[in-house]
Scaffold this motif. Structure first.
Motif, PDB file in Angstrom:
ATOM      1  N   GLN A  69       0.747  -1.282  -0.039  1.00 21.42           N
ATOM      2  CA  GLN A  69       0.098  -0.195  -0.057  1.00 21.42           C
ATOM      3  C   GLN A  69       0.908   1.355   0.035  1.00 21.42           C
ATOM      4  O   GLN A  69       0.428   2.223  -0.398  1.00 21.42           O
ATOM      5  N   VAL A  70       2.074   1.232   0.659  1.00 23.49           N
ATOM      6  CA  VAL A  70       3.185   2.371   0.492  1.00 23.49           C
ATOM      7  C   VAL A  70       3.248   2.661  -0.903  1.00 23.49           C
ATOM      8  O   VAL A  70       3.327   3.728  -1.510  1.00 23.49           O
ATOM      9  N   LEU A  71       3.641   1.519  -1.724  1.00 25.13           N
ATOM     10  CA  LEU A  71       4.035   1.657  -2.972  1.00 25.13           C
ATOM     11  C   LEU A  71       2.704   2.260  -3.932  1.00 25.13           C
ATOM     12  O   LEU A  71       2.892   3.177  -4.908  1.00 25.13           O
ATOM     13  N   ASN A  72       1.609   1.915  -3.560  1.00 21.11           N
ATOM     14  CA  ASN A  72       0.364   2.574  -4.304  1.00 21.11           C
ATOM     15  C   ASN A  72       0.252   4.054  -3.915  1.00 21.11           C
ATOM     16  O   ASN A  72      -0.059   4.736  -5.019  1.00 21.11           O
ATOM     17  N   MET A  73       0.535   4.483  -2.732  1.00 19.50           N
ATOM     18  CA  MET A  73       0.728   5.948  -2.427  1.00 19.50           C
ATOM     19  C   MET A  73       1.945   6.467  -3.366  1.00 19.50           C
ATOM     20  O   MET A  73       1.638   7.636  -3.736  1.00 19.50           O
ATOM     21  N   HIS A 137       5.968  -6.094   4.654  1.00 23.70           N
ATOM     22  CA  HIS A 137       7.211  -5.082   4.122  1.00 23.70           C
ATOM     23  C   HIS A 137       6.524  -4.067   3.210  1.00 23.70           C
ATOM     24  O   HIS A 137       5.413  -4.299   2.463  1.00 23.70           O
ATOM     25  N   TYR A 138       7.196  -2.932   3.095  1.00 27.20           N
ATOM     26  CA  TYR A 138       6.938  -1.956   2.111  1.00 27.20           C
ATOM     27  C   TYR A 138       8.315  -1.412   1.360  1.00 27.20           C
ATOM     28  O   TYR A 138       9.028  -1.552   1.873  1.00 27.20           O
ATOM     29  N   ILE A 139       7.857  -0.969   0.200  1.00 24.47           N
ATOM     30  CA  ILE A 139       8.777  -0.344  -0.723  1.00 24.47           C
ATOM     31  C   ILE A 139       9.032   1.094  -0.274  1.00 24.47           C
ATOM     32  O   ILE A 139       8.154   2.150  -0.165  1.00 24.47           O
ATOM     33  N   VAL A 140      10.329   1.556   0.294  1.00 20.54           N
ATOM     34  CA  VAL A 140      10.436   2.975   0.847  1.00 20.54           C
ATOM     35  C   VAL A 140      10.557   4.096  -0.421  1.00 20.54           C
ATOM     36  O   VAL A 140      10.952   3.825  -1.219  1.00 20.54           O
ATOM     37  N   PRO A 141       9.719   5.139  -0.142  1.00 19.48           N
ATOM     38  CA  PRO A 141       9.556   6.108  -1.036  1.00 19.48           C
ATOM     39  C   PRO A 141      10.879   6.555  -1.206  1.00 19.48           C
ATOM     40  O   PRO A 141      11.614   7.057  -0.096  1.00 19.48           O
ATOM     41  N   GLU A 142      11.136   7.161  -2.459  1.00 14.01           N
ATOM     42  CA  GLU A 142      12.472   7.887  -2.505  1.00 14.01           C
ATOM     43  C   GLU A 142      12.213   9.403  -2.967  1.00 14.01           C
ATOM     44  O   GLU A 142      11.681   9.416  -3.945  1.00 14.01           O
ATOM     45  N   LEU A 143      12.810  10.370  -2.020  1.00 15.23           N
ATOM     46  CA  LEU A 143      12.556  11.679  -2.452  1.00 15.23           C
ATOM     47  C   LEU A 143      13.878  12.422  -2.850  1.00 15.23           C
ATOM     48  O   LEU A 143      15.104  12.354  -2.276  1.00 15.23           O
ATOM     49  N   TYR A 144      13.650  12.789  -3.961  1.00  9.70           N
ATOM     50  CA  TYR A 144      15.080  13.757  -4.632  1.00  9.70           C
ATOM     51  C   TYR A 144      14.581  15.130  -4.938  1.00  9.70           C
ATOM     52  O   TYR A 144      13.497  15.608  -4.350  1.00  9.70           O
ATOM     53  N   ASP A 145      15.661  15.996  -4.908  1.00 12.13           N
ATOM     54  CA  ASP A 145      15.624  17.295  -5.137  1.00 12.13           C
ATOM     55  C   ASP A 145      14.661  17.818  -6.336  1.00 12.13           C
ATOM     56  O   ASP A 145      13.737  18.545  -6.159  1.00 12.13           O
ATOM     57  N   ASP A 146      14.505  16.809  -7.264  1.00 14.54           N
ATOM     58  CA  ASP A 146      13.607  17.182  -8.318  1.00 14.54           C
ATOM     59  C   ASP A 146      12.268  16.236  -8.320  1.00 14.54           C
ATOM     60  O   ASP A 146      11.564  16.598  -9.167  1.00 14.54           O
ATOM     61  N   THR A 147      11.933  15.651  -7.092  1.00 14.92           N
ATOM     62  CA  THR A 147      10.599  15.039  -6.677  1.00 14.92           C
ATOM     63  C   THR A 147       9.516  16.221  -6.822  1.00 14.92           C
ATOM     64  O   THR A 147       9.529  17.154  -6.254  1.00 14.92           O
ATOM     65  N   GLU A 148       8.584  15.946  -7.707  1.00 14.96           N
ATOM     66  CA  GLU A 148       7.519  16.826  -7.599  1.00 14.96           C
ATOM     67  C   GLU A 148       6.076  16.022  -7.596  1.00 14.96           C
ATOM     68  O   GLU A 148       5.802  15.318  -8.448  1.00 14.96           O
TER      69      GLU A 148
END
Length: 783
Positions: A69-73, A137-148
């Motif tokens: 469900q985290v990957l869904n988000m 388990h969940y897939i950890v969201p990745e936040l980058y400088d260019d994430t919009e």
């Protein structure tokens, strides 16, 4: 007055793991996406019908996920790493994020799907972590400088439309989409590179949540469940303030928000939560039991309070009369603003007890899986609404009373032994410094001794022999002969490669917990009790239902046979008590510490029998020690006390020259290093190759006193490590830990690998150790 029933989430694997098989067929190219989607739609339909039939009035949506469900988000919010972004979102993007590849990246399946291979879309998968203290388990969201942030994946709205189309006239049901909350989502996300502070992104993220809620309102949705399980953690002031800001913004949308917290008490966040501008709160009344009355007293009576007294994390029937007593004050205060639900999503329990026809009937009478828990929710709500099923409540009360006296569950001998535990010395007879001197003289191992973690490839022949033995087409004698042949082969291979300390390879073991549980009294196993771990990965946890004891030796004959095949040291292999506990459904009628100590005493008997049988190196794996940490750091000390003590119960009885090893899977040891040291294992092996030995920093800062085997190659990869790579990693370790206390070994067991990659990898490992010995001798000569 009418008290409403609702649910927070339902298992999505299907009655017989239909989702697993459809996913794997799709990934192999044997199913089209349309066929996969059809299976998913049928599972969602059946789940809704099951909940309607059970009398659930507010049914969750968006609790379905192909992976988690985290990957869904992440895909809903547009949080897609650059390596996977493309102009138009498609399902394979999510699979690339989870698995590194998707069917459309694989030449083998492209013809079947009618498209061209595109290997450039593939990339390394996202990191995976445990969902709080569950085995999900969940897939950890990745936040980058260019994430919009932007609404990228519209499956949520399609599934809402799909469900609303099922709603018939006059039905007393409605639907409630479920979203991972914005503050929890940011908290769990990982900042990659030099990305901006996570909380600075909250305003932009909330704009997308507002758009989502607006779209749901336009579809006819009235309530949305927003899960914020980090409210069970101990949060800094800035994260607490983030809740005030987030829900002030979200309260401006046209839907009603049910804020959901579970797995723990609210702790110091009680005042915060009681003052948030939301329409309602769901609270886990089981794991948050000690704060339940305070919450009922403080939460505003003009808002909805949803309470979960049916356990969404475990498989035991609810004590309905006790639950009703706990709910009386809430009923008196909240009236029809009181809702009844499970404690959390039912994702964490198996689907349906009805299909289990091989369980002990008495044991089965104590159990409730997801479908049965829905019925319990309805029974509680009916009783609160003045429509009590008195026969059901009386039967439940009798069952609970019978369980307290059951000879199936309670064993007087085990309890008598446990009562004497305080008299059992938990320390080894001599300190490590003295033991090390005796062990060095006894084993006469070279510098940088080599070993493996225990298991070797489980070949098709091994699995076939186990199946044949289980279904009766192979006799016990034939099975033993087949396993002994595998052990001989493993011993010969290790000797030929030149490994210093051998293992028997564990061909007879199906699983590191199940193998032991099947031989211990107090354990039971289901046929279909599967729960989703992530994606297509399902597990079938054992059930610890009663007092645990060991009727007879479990591993001694296998280890003895292996030792008879070699003149070299043979290491015995056991799974530790904490891991046996953590990876099972645990009885709920006594403290977990008590159950863990029972397991530890049973394992102690096995350790002592191995020693008598001539096995003087014994490894007790505690892969799940860190996983067991409570969510609140203030509770860690007590857990670590009994977890460490259980290990010492298992090991403290051996002679000083018997060497105790332990193995721990990927763990960050910095904050529990004192507890790891307190286990007082002579040798600890850990997984460190993926972190490039960074995990060893914890052992330096603390000056860990005993021996360490930092893994020098990643067994999860089919790649064969070079001698140079393993030398470099061990040299790095030797800068942090004295070479005299270093072992050379893989990261973990080799059960999932094939011999074609295992043998050359181990041969390179032995060559690396030999090169390191030569280098060290040269250094000593020139020093």
């Amino acid at each position: 007055m009418t008290i409403k029933t609702h649910n927070l989430g339902y298992p999505r694997i299907g009655d017989f793991r239909e989702l697993k098989f459809a996913l794997e067929a799709y990934w192999k190219g044997d199913k089209t996406q349309a066929e996969l989607d059809a299976v998913a739609a049928e599972i969602r339909y059946q789940n809704i019908q099951t909940q309607i039939a059970a009398g659930i009035e507010l049914i969750p949506l968006n609790d379905f996920a192909y992976y988690d469900q985290v990957l869904n988000m992440s895909t809903l919010l547009g949080v897609i790493p650059k390596r996977f972004r493309q102009e138009n979102y498609e399902l394979d993007v999510a699979f690339r994020m989870a698995r590194g590849r998707a069917p459309s990246d694989d030449q083998a399946c492209c013809a079947g799907h009618g498209h061209q291979a595109n290997p450039s879309k593939a990339g390394y998968a996202g990191a995976m972590k445990k969902w709080f203290d569950t085995n999900y388990h969940y897939i950890v969201p990745e936040l980058y400088d260019d994430t919009e942030f932007a609404i990228t994946d519209t499956r949520l709205f399609a599934e809402v439309a799909e469900a609303l189309a099922l709603k018939g006239d006059g039905q007393n049901i409605d639907f409630k989409p479920v979203l991972v909350g914005p503050v929890t989502y940011l908290y769990l996300a990982e900042n990659v590179g030099h990305a901006i502070p996570k909380l600075s992104r909250l305003p932009a993220l909330l704009k997308i949540y507002q758009q989502i809620l607006q779209k749901l309102a336009e579809q006819g949705i009235h309530w949305v469940q927003i899960d914020e399980p980090i409210l069970g953690l101990e949060l800094s002031a800035e994260w607490q303030q983030a809740f005030d800001f987030a829900y002030a913004e979200l309260s401006q949308t046209p839907v009603k928000i049910l804020l959901a917290s579970y797995f723990e008490t609210l702790g110091a966040h009680l005042d915060l939560v009681c003052n948030l501008p939301v329409a309602g709160l769901h609270y886990d009344g089981l794991r948050g039991e000690k704060q339940l009355n305070a919450l009922i007293a403080q939460y505003p009576a003009d808002k909805v309070l949803s309470l979960g007294l049916v356990d969404g994390r475990n498989i035991w029937k609810t004590d309905l009369n006790a639950a009703l007593a706990s709910l009386q004050a809430a009923k008196d205060k909240f009236a029809d603003h009181l809702w009844i639900a499970p404690s959390c999503s039912l994702l964490h329990v198996p689907l349906n007890l009805e299909v289990e026809d091989k369980l002990n009937p008495e044991l089965k009478s104590y159990l409730a899986f997801a479908k049965q828990k829905l019925a319990e929710v309805k029974l509680i709500a009916d009783a609160l609404n003045g429509q009590a099923d008195q026969a059901a409540l009386q039967a439940n009360a009798k069952l609970m009373a019978d369980k307290q006296q059951s000879e199936l569950i309670h064993n007087a001998q085990v309890q008598a032994r446990l009562a004497q535990l305080a008299n059992l010395p938990l320390d080894r007879a001599a300190p490590y410094s003295e033991r090390a001197r005796l062990q060095k003289a006894k084993f006469n191992l070279p510098l940088f001794p080599t070993t493996t973690i225990g298991s070797f490839p489980q070949t098709a022949e091994i699995r076939q022999a186990r199946r044949q033995f289980k279904n009766g087409t192979l006799t016990e004698a034939q099975y033993i002969a087949a396993m002994q042949a595998e052990i001989r082969d493993v011993c010969e291979r290790q000797e030929r490669i030149g490994i210093d300390v051998l293992v028997h390879g564990e061909p007879e073991r199906n699983d590191m917990v199940e193998y032991f549980g099947e031989q211990l009294d107090g354990y039971a196993f289901t046929q279909f009790g599967w729960v989703q771990s992530y994606g297509s990965r399902c597990v079938k946890p054992p059930i610890i239902f009663g007092d645990v004891s060991r009727p007879q030796a479990m591993t001694v004959s296998w280890s003895q046979y292996a030792q008879s095949q070699t003149d070299q040291i043979m290491k015995g292999m056991l799974t530790g008590a904490v891991t046996m506990l953590q990876w099972s459904f645990v009885r709920n009628d006594q403290p977990r510490e008590t159950t863990c100590n029972q397991i530890a005493l049973a394992l102690r008997d096995e350790v002592l029998d191995l020693e008598v049988a001539g096995i003087h190196m014994i490894q007790i794996d505690e892969a799940a020690l860190r996983e067991g940490l409570p969510l609140k750091k203030s509770d860690w000390a007590d857990y670590l006390r009994w977890a460490v003590n259980s290990f010492r119960v298992t090991t403290s009885g051996v002679q000083n020259d018997t060497q105790i090893h332990t193995h721990m899977c990927y763990s960050e040891f910095n904050d529990i290093i004192e507890a790891v040291a307190a286990m007082d294992a002579d040798v600890i092996t850990i997984e460190t190759s993926k972190s490039n030995m960074k995990l060893l920093d914890a052992f330096v800062d603390f000056a860990y006193p005993n021996e360490i085997g930092p893994g020098v190659y990643d067994i999860h990869s089919p790649n064969i490590p070079t001698v140079e790579q393993m030398v470099r990693l061990t040299e790095k370790a030797a800068q942090l830990i004295p070479a005299e206390r270093l072992w050379v070994n893989p990261d973990c067991g080799l059960k999932t690998r094939g011999w074609a990659e295992t043998e050359p990898a181990l041969a390179n490992m032995v060559k690396a150790a030999q090169q390191l010995r030569a280098q060290f001798v040269d250094k000593q000569k020139t020093a």
